[in-house]
Design an enzyme around this catalytic site. Structure first.
Site, PDB file in Angstrom:
ATOM      1  N   ILE A  34       9.586 -11.470  11.738  1.00  0.00           N
ATOM      2  CA  ILE A  34      10.766 -10.703  11.357  1.00  0.00           C
ATOM      3  C   ILE A  34      11.912 -11.030  12.313  1.00  0.00           C
ATOM      4  O   ILE A  34      11.753 -10.916  13.526  1.00  0.00           O
ATOM      5  CB  ILE A  34      10.466  -9.187  11.421  1.00  0.00           C
ATOM      6  N   CYS A  35      13.029 -11.407  11.754  1.00  0.00           N
ATOM      7  CA  CYS A  35      14.225 -11.680  12.557  1.00  0.00           C
ATOM      8  C   CYS A  35      15.031 -10.381  12.619  1.00  0.00           C
ATOM      9  O   CYS A  35      15.821 -10.083  11.733  1.00  0.00           O
ATOM     10  CB  CYS A  35      15.033 -12.816  11.927  1.00  0.00           C
ATOM     11  N   LEU A  36      14.776  -9.589  13.647  1.00  0.00           N
ATOM     12  CA  LEU A  36      15.435  -8.301  13.833  1.00  0.00           C
ATOM     13  C   LEU A  36      15.646  -8.105  15.334  1.00  0.00           C
ATOM     14  O   LEU A  36      14.677  -8.071  16.100  1.00  0.00           O
ATOM     15  CB  LEU A  36      14.562  -7.172  13.255  1.00  0.00           C
TER      16      LEU A  36
END
Length: 158
Positions: A95-97
């Site tokens: 997840i790119c967060l």
């Protein structure tokens, strides 16, 4: 609770996770269920897509692995099995967060992470993989952690 902490967690991390788990059981974030296990260092969380979003009536699973020095260090959070199609979620579940990496704060909790992930899903206007999905996943073979990635947080629209 005994004075010893579970293998792999500092006493501070174990105490914090026991507290978070107790709070979760009393007041879980809407749309999430903790899958009960005896492993305090790895939580499996069921995620239900919010009503009136692209992910409504869909169920996903997050695996949350806590480092020895949690909460000073962010947990590793990935989607398992079939990750949602989303411009910030890779097909390997990474997840790119920013809050999971550069913007992590010890004040954050598993509940606040889950709410942020659900918000990210809910605000999406398309179901698609990140444009660099194939290259990224190929580079992550052999079990590379998403925490080893140098993320470039440049898209605040999704």
């Amino acid at each position: 609770m005994s004075s010893s902490s579970p293998k792999g967690l500092s006493r501070i991390a174990a105490n914090r996770l026991h507290k978070e788990l107790k709070e979760w059981q009393m007041n879980p974030p809407a749309g999430f269920k903790h899958k009960v296990s005896d492993n305090l260092q790895r939580w499996i969380v069921e995620v239900n897509g919010a009503p009136n979003t692209l992910y409504e009536n869909e169920t996903y699973y997050l695996q949350v692995d806590f480092p020895e020095n949690y909460p000073m260090e962010a947990p590793q959070v990935i989607f398992t099995h079939n990750p949602p199609l989303h411009p910030h979620i890779y097909s390997n579940g990474h997840i790119c967060l920013d809050i999971l990496y550069d913007s992590w704060s010890p004040a954050m909790t598993v509940s606040s992470i889950c709410i942020s992930i659900l918000s990210m899903l809910s605000s999406s206007t398309e179901k698609a993989r990140p444009v660099d999905n194939d290259r990224y996943v190929r580079n992550c073979r052999n079990g590379k952690s998403p925490k080893e990635t140098r993320w470039w947080f440049h898209d605040d629209k999704v």
